[in-house]
Design an enzyme around this catalytic site. Structure first.
Site, PDB file in Angstrom:
ATOM      1  N   HIS A 146      -7.997  -1.173  -0.036  1.00 32.06           N
ATOM      2  CA  HIS A 146      -6.978  -2.213  -0.180  1.00 32.06           C
ATOM      3  C   HIS A 146      -7.738  -3.497  -0.526  1.00 32.06           C
ATOM      4  O   HIS A 146      -8.730  -3.817   0.147  1.00 32.06           O
ATOM      5  CB  HIS A 146      -6.219  -2.457   1.128  1.00 32.06           C
ATOM      6  CG  HIS A 146      -5.667  -1.237   1.776  1.00 32.06           C
ATOM      7  ND1 HIS A 146      -4.319  -1.018   1.948  1.00 32.06           N
ATOM      8  CD2 HIS A 146      -6.284  -0.159   2.327  1.00 32.06           C
ATOM      9  CE1 HIS A 146      -4.129   0.118   2.578  1.00 32.06           C
ATOM     10  NE2 HIS A 146      -5.312   0.663   2.823  1.00 32.06           N
ATOM     11  N   ASP A 176      -2.496  -7.911  -5.172  1.00 34.48           N
ATOM     12  CA  ASP A 176      -2.877  -6.695  -4.472  1.00 34.48           C
ATOM     13  C   ASP A 176      -3.481  -5.649  -5.411  1.00 34.48           C
ATOM     14  O   ASP A 176      -3.174  -5.598  -6.597  1.00 34.48           O
ATOM     15  CB  ASP A 176      -1.635  -6.084  -3.817  1.00 34.48           C
ATOM     16  CG  ASP A 176      -1.875  -5.737  -2.356  1.00 34.48           C
ATOM     17  OD1 ASP A 176      -3.044  -5.627  -1.972  1.00 34.48           O
ATOM     18  OD2 ASP A 176      -0.891  -5.589  -1.623  1.00 34.48           O
ATOM     19  N   ARG A 181       7.098 -11.216   5.034  1.00 35.90           N
ATOM     20  CA  ARG A 181       6.615 -11.015   6.400  1.00 35.90           C
ATOM     21  C   ARG A 181       7.250 -12.064   7.301  1.00 35.90           C
ATOM     22  O   ARG A 181       7.245 -13.253   6.970  1.00 35.90           O
ATOM     23  CB  ARG A 181       5.085 -11.134   6.469  1.00 35.90           C
ATOM     24  CG  ARG A 181       4.370 -10.054   5.680  1.00 35.90           C
ATOM     25  CD  ARG A 181       2.858 -10.214   5.735  1.00 35.90           C
ATOM     26  NE  ARG A 181       2.207  -9.268   4.855  1.00 35.90           N
ATOM     27  CZ  ARG A 181       0.892  -9.244   4.615  1.00 35.90           C
ATOM     28  NH1 ARG A 181       0.098 -10.130   5.214  1.00 35.90           N
ATOM     29  NH2 ARG A 181       0.372  -8.356   3.792  1.00 35.90           N
ATOM     30  N   LYS A 222     -12.699  -4.168   7.410  1.00 30.72           N
ATOM     31  CA  LYS A 222     -12.513  -4.951   6.189  1.00 30.72           C
ATOM     32  C   LYS A 222     -13.601  -5.997   6.038  1.00 30.72           C
ATOM     33  O   LYS A 222     -14.247  -6.405   7.003  1.00 30.72           O
ATOM     34  CB  LYS A 222     -11.150  -5.634   6.197  1.00 30.72           C
ATOM     35  CG  LYS A 222     -10.932  -6.587   7.369  1.00 30.72           C
ATOM     36  CD  LYS A 222      -9.562  -7.256   7.304  1.00 30.72           C
ATOM     37  CE  LYS A 222      -9.365  -8.210   8.491  1.00 30.72           C
ATOM     38  NZ  LYS A 222      -8.142  -9.011   8.377  1.00 30.72           N
ATOM     39  N   CYS A 237       0.788  -1.233   0.000  1.00 26.20           N
ATOM     40  CA  CYS A 237       0.000   0.000   0.000  1.00 26.20           C
ATOM     41  C   CYS A 237       0.826   1.292   0.000  1.00 26.20           C
ATOM     42  O   CYS A 237       0.515   2.219  -0.766  1.00 26.20           O
ATOM     43  CB  CYS A 237      -1.019  -0.004   1.131  1.00 26.20           C
ATOM     44  SG  CYS A 237      -0.503  -0.748   2.673  1.00 26.20           S
ATOM     45  N   GLN A 248       1.268 -11.309  -3.420  1.00 25.85           N
ATOM     46  CA  GLN A 248      -0.121 -10.970  -3.132  1.00 25.85           C
ATOM     47  C   GLN A 248      -0.758 -10.363  -4.368  1.00 25.85           C
ATOM     48  O   GLN A 248      -0.142  -9.524  -5.040  1.00 25.85           O
ATOM     49  CB  GLN A 248      -0.182  -9.983  -1.964  1.00 25.85           C
ATOM     50  CG  GLN A 248      -1.559  -9.828  -1.367  1.00 25.85           C
ATOM     51  CD  GLN A 248      -1.508  -9.102  -0.027  1.00 25.85           C
ATOM     52  OE1 GLN A 248      -0.825  -8.102   0.113  1.00 25.85           O
ATOM     53  NE2 GLN A 248      -2.218  -9.615   0.958  1.00 25.85           N
ATOM     54  N   HIS A 294      -4.762  -1.305  -4.913  1.00 22.25           N
ATOM     55  CA  HIS A 294      -5.101  -0.142  -4.093  1.00 22.25           C
ATOM     56  C   HIS A 294      -5.827   0.852  -4.979  1.00 22.25           C
ATOM     57  O   HIS A 294      -5.274   1.340  -5.970  1.00 22.25           O
ATOM     58  CB  HIS A 294      -3.838   0.454  -3.460  1.00 22.25           C
ATOM     59  CG  HIS A 294      -3.199  -0.515  -2.510  1.00 22.25           C
ATOM     60  ND1 HIS A 294      -2.227  -1.394  -2.900  1.00 22.25           N
ATOM     61  CD2 HIS A 294      -3.454  -0.770  -1.198  1.00 22.25           C
ATOM     62  CE1 HIS A 294      -1.887  -2.147  -1.866  1.00 22.25           C
ATOM     63  NE2 HIS A 294      -2.609  -1.787  -0.828  1.00 22.25           N
TER      64      HIS A 294
END
Length: 606
Positions: A474, A345, A325, A428, A296, A343, A347
């Site tokens: 996100h 992902d 991570r 979320k 992000c 991921q 945004h």
């Protein structure tokens, strides 16, 4: 809560917990009787989803040879039909009672001085510190079916600096049929285990030099890229733009985003080294950089690269680059729990009045993707956590928006609410899906964020010419490619749909003189975008076919004189069916159609 106040499901869960917890005491008593009270330190023994476990320090390692001995002793104790007695005692009395049991003693020491404790006797010679509840007499456990599952190591209180214990796991079910069904489920799950199938089919590997960081092997990377191509096609249709950003960023970025304060312990931090005048290496302990655990902040940097107009919104930046991570070594689990993953992902930057339409579109994308793989899912709303960032009123507005969306999509009350489990920057929607074994996985997530646009002072030019702050979403659908692929490996048992298979067609020329025609077939398939491999070795035909079957390839073409003369192919279909004399052009078209339609079922009729 009384029995009358419980639903049928609540009573079942209460009953399961009660007898499983009681069986943990039976296990502890059996171990003590076998090894001798003076030789056993017993720690804790909770119930779990498929039974219970108990942690011990013992004079020797428990092996599989001990399983029957322990199980027989447990049955012997149950048959004694001993009464269970509950007593309330003071903290000081409990310290005296358990003075020779170091783990119980430590638990009691950590409690307040005025704490009133409860203990449970099983017969006269075994007592345990426990809140209960338990059965009244061991006779109630006569029909319980159990079997030792495994023995593993565990650290006291999960701290690797504390005592290492032996943890004895025991399957525990209401009766023999329930246990038998569960053991059949476990057997099926083991046969589907992606940690077994992945290496067998040469999809991925791990190396101790990079724990929890998978290597995608050539075959696995073809599968990965097939998924990525499918993912990209859907997102391009919905107006997403793909970006690529740095893997390492200065700590200032993570401080602004809040990850430094809320997520630092899960980040890989980067120190720098230099050589001094004496040629000695010096480590700079002032950490300035971190490997990104999230995408992000970098997507925000891309957004800030220029001033945007309301006419451009929503702006959707998708990214599938690697992130890292930190996880505890004991929590790593194949592709399901890794330290490096990709991921899927996105945004999205948008105005408040766009939120409901945008999230509705995201959920349509999720539905399309999950249904393509034959997976069902349900939504769950996660609300403000204790360590939230930002103003409560912003959280209230965000949660209200998500509730309206879910009410509209599923109907009021037809989704779960997980209080306090939102991200630190916003609430979320989590998308939880079920696989063919009935296991539930948290995969997709849609997070509404009013906070990071504030932290980074994001702006757009509104219709009236003023500068206003956008909202940020996100969003991920797979969650991570690694976990999703692990689930698919187990879901399909390594026999992937045609469009997803690493190699879709294997070619077997019967003899060397058939190689020329085989190369023509290979060229035609490649031209149609079919992933194909051919075996031109001197190996005999049966061994060549066997080699391709190892990888569960959908189709194996066997080519000889007849096929070369007629321009056809003989097809060995996964599952041992065959089709002979199939025109090459027809076979190519059938393969092409499966690739474009993303079908789950393999075409078997030619």
């Amino acid at each position: 809560m009384s029995r009358e106040d419980m639903t049928k499901e609540e009573y079942r869960e209460y009953f399961l917990a009660n007898y499983r917890h009681s069986m943990a005491h039976i296990l502890a008593k059996a171990v003590i009787e076998i090894f001798g009270k003076e030789n056993v330190q017993y720690a804790i023994g909770p119930q779990i989803d498929d039974g219970m476990y108990y942690d011990f320090v013992l004079p020797r390692t428990v092996t599989k040879d001990d399983y029957k001995l322990i199980e027989d002793k447990m049955r012997e104790i149950i048959k004694r039909r001993e009464d269970w007695k509950r007593e309330e005692i003071s903290r000081n009395a409990a310290l005296e009672m358990f003075k020779d049991q170091k783990f119980k003693y430590e638990i009691i020491e950590d409690l307040p001085e005025d704490e009133l404790l409860t203990i449970y006797y099983t017969g006269e010679d075994y007592v345990d510190l426990c809140r209960g509840p338990h059965v009244f007499n061991s006779e109630e456990l006569m029909n319980v079916a159990f079997q030792i599952k495994s023995v593993s190591g565990a650290y006291w209180r999960g701290d690797e600096n504390k005592d290492q214990l032996q943890r004895i796991y025991v399957y525990t079910f209401p009766d023999k049929n329930a246990l038998k069904e569960h053991l059949a489920f476990i057997k099926e799950a083991m046969e589907r285990d992606h940690k077994k199938i992945g290496p067998e089919q040469e999809l991925f590997m791990f190396d101790e030099s990079a724990p929890g960081m998978p290597y995608w092997l050539p075959r696995g990377f073809k599968l990965y890229n097939a998924m990525l191509s499918f993912w990209r096609g859907i997102h391009e249709e919905h107006g997403y733009q793909e970006i690529l950003a740095p893997v390492i960023n200065h700590r200032r970025l993570w401080e602004t985003s809040g990850h430094w304060g809320h997520y630092k312990e899960n980040m890989f931090l980067v120190t720098s080294a230099s050589t001094n005048d004496k040629g000695e290496e010096e480590i700079n302990t002032d950490i300035q950089y971190a490997i990104k655990p999230m995408n992000c902040p970098n997507a925000i940097n891309v957004y800030k690269n220029g001033l945007h107009s309301y006419k451009e919104l929503p702006i959707r930046y998708s990214e599938t680059q690697v992130i890292h991570r930190r996880e505890k070594s004991g929590e790593l689990n194949g592709l399901f729990r890794v330290q490096m993953f990709h991921q899927d992902d996105d945004h999205t930057f948008l105005t408040e009045d766009m939120i409901e339409d945008e999230i509705g579109d995201i959920m349509d994308i999720a539905k399309n993707i999950y249904e393509t793989f034959g997976l069902t899912y349900a939504a769950e709303l996660s609300t403000r956590p204790e360590d939230f960032m930002g103003a409560p009123e912003l959280w209230d507005a965000a949660e209200a928006s998500l509730k309206r969306i879910l009410d509209k999509k599923y109907g009021e009350g037809n989704y779960e609410i997980n209080e306090g489990d939102g991200a630190f920057y916003g609430p979320k929607i989590d998308l939880k899906m079920k696989d063919c074994l009935g296991r539930e996985w948290q995969m997709g997530t849609i997070q509404l964020d009013f906070q990071l646009p504030l932290n980074f002072d994001l702006k757009y030019v509104a219709q009236d010419g003023t500068q206003k702050r956008p909202v940020m979403i996100h969003r991920a659908i797979f969650g991570s490619f690694e976990r999703f692929i692990g689930i698919l490996i187990e879901n399909f048992k390594g026999a992937f749909p045609f469009w997803l298979s690493p190699y879709q067609v294997g070619i077997v020329p019967i003899r060397e003189e058939h190689n020329e025609y085989a190369k023509k077939v290979e060229k035609a398939l490649r031209a149609a975008g079919i992933r194909v491999e051919a075996d031109y070795s001197d190996e005999n035909m049966k061994n060549k076919i066997k080699g391709f079957k190892k990888y569960k390839e959908p189709y194996i073409l066997v080519l000889g004189d007849k096929e070369a003369e007629e321009g056809t192919v003989s097809v060995n279909i996964r599952g041992n069916k065959q089709a002979n004399g199939v025109p090459l052009e027809k076979f190519v078209e059938i393969c092409r159609k499966q690739n474009t339609e993303y079908t789950l079922e393999l075409v078997e009729e030619f």
